[in-house]
Design a protein around this motif. Structure first.
Motif, PDB file in Angstrom:
ATOM      1  N   ARG A 177     -50.947 -59.002  64.997  1.00 54.01           N
ATOM      2  CA  ARG A 177     -51.166 -58.423  66.325  1.00 54.01           C
ATOM      3  C   ARG A 177     -49.805 -58.207  66.998  1.00 54.01           C
ATOM      4  NH1 ARG A 177     -55.641 -60.774  70.605  1.00 54.01           N
ATOM      5  NH2 ARG A 177     -56.020 -58.815  71.724  1.00 54.01           N
ATOM      6  N   LEU A 178     -49.513 -56.945  67.327  1.00 50.19           N
ATOM      7  CA  LEU A 178     -48.181 -56.558  67.796  1.00 50.19           C
ATOM      8  C   LEU A 178     -48.266 -55.820  69.123  1.00 50.19           C
ATOM      9  CD1 LEU A 178     -45.082 -56.183  67.173  1.00 50.19           C
ATOM     10  CD2 LEU A 178     -45.733 -54.025  66.063  1.00 50.19           C
ATOM     11  N   LEU A 179     -47.408 -56.211  70.068  1.00 49.08           N
ATOM     12  CA  LEU A 179     -47.260 -55.508  71.342  1.00 49.08           C
ATOM     13  C   LEU A 179     -45.939 -54.750  71.359  1.00 49.08           C
ATOM     14  CD1 LEU A 179     -48.351 -58.249  73.916  1.00 49.08           C
ATOM     15  CD2 LEU A 179     -49.610 -56.140  73.398  1.00 49.08           C
ATOM     16  N   THR A 180     -45.955 -53.518  71.881  1.00 50.25           N
ATOM     17  CA  THR A 180     -44.725 -52.733  72.023  1.00 50.25           C
ATOM     18  C   THR A 180     -44.720 -52.068  73.390  1.00 50.25           C
ATOM     19  OG1 THR A 180     -45.823 -50.868  70.895  1.00 50.25           O
ATOM     20  CG2 THR A 180     -44.410 -52.284  69.555  1.00 50.25           C
ATOM     21  N   GLY A 181     -43.593 -52.133  74.085  1.00 48.54           N
ATOM     22  CA  GLY A 181     -43.456 -51.530  75.407  1.00 48.54           C
ATOM     23  C   GLY A 181     -42.311 -50.544  75.439  1.00 48.54           C
ATOM     24  N   ARG A 213     -42.213 -39.476  72.732  1.00 49.56           N
ATOM     25  CA  ARG A 213     -40.758 -39.290  72.727  1.00 49.56           C
ATOM     26  C   ARG A 213     -40.011 -40.415  73.432  1.00 49.56           C
ATOM     27  NH1 ARG A 213     -39.102 -37.102  77.701  1.00 49.56           N
ATOM     28  NH2 ARG A 213     -40.819 -36.455  79.071  1.00 49.56           N
ATOM     29  N   TYR A 214     -40.753 -41.395  73.973  1.00 49.95           N
ATOM     30  CA  TYR A 214     -40.102 -42.484  74.706  1.00 49.95           C
ATOM     31  C   TYR A 214     -39.705 -43.604  73.749  1.00 49.95           C
ATOM     32  CZ  TYR A 214     -41.833 -40.285  78.967  1.00 49.95           C
ATOM     33  OH  TYR A 214     -42.090 -39.396  79.982  1.00 49.95           O
ATOM     34  N   ASN A 220     -33.322 -50.419  67.901  1.00 50.14           N
ATOM     35  CA  ASN A 220     -33.237 -51.020  69.239  1.00 50.14           C
ATOM     36  C   ASN A 220     -33.621 -52.492  69.230  1.00 50.14           C
ATOM     37  OD1 ASN A 220     -32.536 -48.530  70.199  1.00 50.14           O
ATOM     38  ND2 ASN A 220     -34.509 -48.107  71.179  1.00 50.14           N
ATOM     39  N   ARG A 221     -34.666 -52.804  68.466  1.00 52.46           N
ATOM     40  CA  ARG A 221     -35.104 -54.200  68.392  1.00 52.46           C
ATOM     41  C   ARG A 221     -35.829 -54.424  67.066  1.00 52.46           C
ATOM     42  NH1 ARG A 221     -36.682 -57.112  73.787  1.00 52.46           N
ATOM     43  NH2 ARG A 221     -34.445 -56.712  73.927  1.00 52.46           N
ATOM     44  N   THR A 277     -35.734 -43.176  68.097  1.00 48.96           N
ATOM     45  CA  THR A 277     -36.503 -41.941  67.989  1.00 48.96           C
ATOM     46  C   THR A 277     -37.843 -42.025  68.707  1.00 48.96           C
ATOM     47  OG1 THR A 277     -37.548 -42.644  65.920  1.00 48.96           O
ATOM     48  CG2 THR A 277     -35.453 -41.478  65.741  1.00 48.96           C
ATOM     49  N   GLY A 278     -38.214 -43.220  69.198  1.00 41.14           N
ATOM     50  CA  GLY A 278     -39.490 -43.402  69.874  1.00 41.14           C
ATOM     51  C   GLY A 278     -40.585 -43.911  68.960  1.00 41.14           C
ATOM     52  N   LYS A 279     -40.262 -44.195  67.716  1.00 40.58           N
ATOM     53  CA  LYS A 279     -41.253 -44.682  66.757  1.00 40.58           C
ATOM     54  C   LYS A 279     -41.045 -46.173  66.488  1.00 40.58           C
ATOM     55  CE  LYS A 279     -41.481 -40.187  64.413  1.00 40.58           C
ATOM     56  NZ  LYS A 279     -42.792 -39.803  64.993  1.00 40.58           N
TER      57      LYS A 279
END
Length: 488
Positions: free
Chosen positions: A273-277, A258-259, A201-202, A221-223
């Motif tokens: 340092r990583l942000l994920t939404g 699962r999101y 996705n990204r 897959t949400g991971k």
């Protein structure tokens, strides 16, 4: 907004992503014939004909005057038919007449190359190299990490690519034979492949790339996976470099359950340092180390719909911005997870993407689902109901990507689902006498709009190349472009 709108034919579902062709962009439209390839021919026999005397010419004209007039008319008609079609400037939104097709004006592109791929890249990022900063000479070389996007397929890939021999393609009226940069040679594509479970996705590369090239991927897959691309990058430059025996990521973030999601950003100030939404509206903070990754169990909560994009502040370590399909832009302090510091209702449609200006850190730009993009002055967020300092409705479909120029604080690149990639200079002030002026085709062109790049279908993402001034890279359902215009 749905991020994955590609129509995948049978060949794409077979996922032959390794078959790729690299061209110079001159014939990227099927059936596109070059109109200027045919030059003028000299008459090899013109010196062998003797000039008829004046009396003989007059006599021939008197005897056959009517026939000559008819022949001249026929010859003139044939010459008109053989003339090249009229080339006109095309503005987006104009209908094409039957038989018309778009063709790039090579005089306005310093460089334009197209990479055809069998599986589309939904996302990519530029890899830093050791070839130097502020490179302006040709041929150019660029390194890119990209993820393939075949929904539902387990055998997607992360590709580490080296694009070399990117020569100057500009065609001008002057003779370019003495221009060493304008070599008409084919670019070279080399790549290394890493298996990836699920559609990418990204993809984002950690900005601190002096020692290692670390990349994160959002999977359908949400991971969220963390890869070390360093050996793959090195193998493209040093023949015989051993690749890892295992292609698996060295760390995986499972907190999103699962999101799936699309929002992701590395801190420019704190390495690792990583942000994920995700699509559930949750944002997680992760610290990535060489030994693995550690994710906070408590997410940032506040959005009522999917988190579409994230951006760390370029100047404050504990501050980041988010945007969402709930039509808001929020500013967060990492020390408070239950509530954002500032929240504004920034649009009447989904907010798809945001970009934080690294040269003027008080400026944030947002791209919306209704085709509008806005520029915000964060210093005004302290008041009630702040309004954008600038807003533009040029694109007629959802904005898919937006990014400030890395060194020019007023320059901005924007792409949309209307197959346009536009370059803007927001420092240009409209002339009061010319503001609102329409072209002959009835299209109003904002004075801040510098350039419109077309030729790709459903553009997904764009990035500036930080080491090649003015160079833009973009990915779409129909291929990958790398170009540099005369505008920036």
């Amino acid at each position: 907004m749905s991020k994955r709108q590609a129509d995948h034919d049978e060949d794409m579902m077979q996922h032959d992503a390794k078959a790729a062709d690299f061209g110079n962009g001159r014939n990227r439209t099927p059936g596109n014939d070059n109109l200027n390839d045919m030059g003028e021919f000299e008459d090899a026999w013109e010196d062998d004909f003797e000039q008829e005397s004046g009396d003989e010419q007059d006599q021939a004209m008197e005897e056959d005057g009517m026939e000559l007039d008819e022949k001249e008319e026929l010859e003139q008609e044939e010459e008109e038919e053989q003339q090249e079609p009229e080339l006109r400037t095309y503005l987006p939104g104009q209908p094409l007449e039957e038989g018309e097709q778009l063709e790039a004006d090579q005089s306005v592109y310093v460089m334009l190359h197209n990479l055809d791929v069998r599986a589309p890249f939904l996302s990519f990022d530029v890899l830093q190299d050791t070839l130097g900063e502020e490179r302006k000479n040709f041929p150019a070389t660029a390194y890119v990490a990209a993820g393939t996007s075949v929904p539902g397929a387990r055998d997607n890939e992360v590709l580490v690519m080296k694009m070399s021999q990117l020569h100057k393609t500009q065609q001008e009226d002057s003779d370019d034979e003495d221009d060493a940069d304008a070599l008409d040679e084919d670019p070279v594509l080399e790549y290394r492949s890493i298996p990836h479970n699920g559609c990418v996705n990204r993809l984002r590369v950690m900005p601190q790339q002096q020692d290692k090239h670390i990349a994160s991927t959002w999977s359908e897959t949400g991971k969220v996976h963390i890869f070390d691309l360093t050996p793959y990058m090195k193998s493209l430059d040093v023949p015989g470099t051993a690749l890892p025996k295992s292609n698996k990521p060295f760390a995986t973030i499972n907190n999103h359950g699962r999101y799936e999601g699309y929002a992701m950003d590395w801190s420019p100030l704190d390495p690792g340092r990583l942000l994920t939404g995700d699509n559930a509206g949750l944002i997680y903070n992760t610290i990535v180390r060489p030994t693995g990754a550690s994710t906070d169990n408590t997410p940032f909560r506040g959005h009522k719909s999917s988190v579409e994009d994230l951006q760390w502040s370029p100047t404050e370590r504990n501050v980041f911005a988010s945007c969402s399909a709930d039509q808001t832009v929020k500013i967060w302090d990492t020390r408070s997870k239950n509530r954002s510091a500032v929240s504004i209702h920034a649009s009447t449609s989904d907010i798809n993407v945001i970009t934080w200006n690294h040269k003027a850190s008080y400026l944030l730009a947002s791209g919306h689902d209704d085709g509008v993009f806005s520029v915000w002055d964060l210093r005004q967020f302290k008041g009630n109901n702040p309004t954008p300092v600038a807003s533009f409705k040029w694109h007629n479909a959802p904005i898919t990507s937006i990014e400030w120029h890395p060194t020019e604080e007023s320059a901005l690149a924007v792409s949309g689902a209307d197959d346009q990639l536009t370059l803007w200079d927001l420092s240009v002030e409209p002339d009061a006498e010319e503001e609102g002026r329409l072209t002959s085709e009835g299209v109003e062109v904002p004075p801040q709009l510098l350039f419109v790049h077309q030729g790709q279908s459903e553009i997904k993402e764009l990035h500036w190349h930080k080491q090649i001034p003015g160079c833009v890279l973009s990915t779409s359902n129909t291929g990958f472009n790398i170009f540099k215009t005369i505008s920036i």
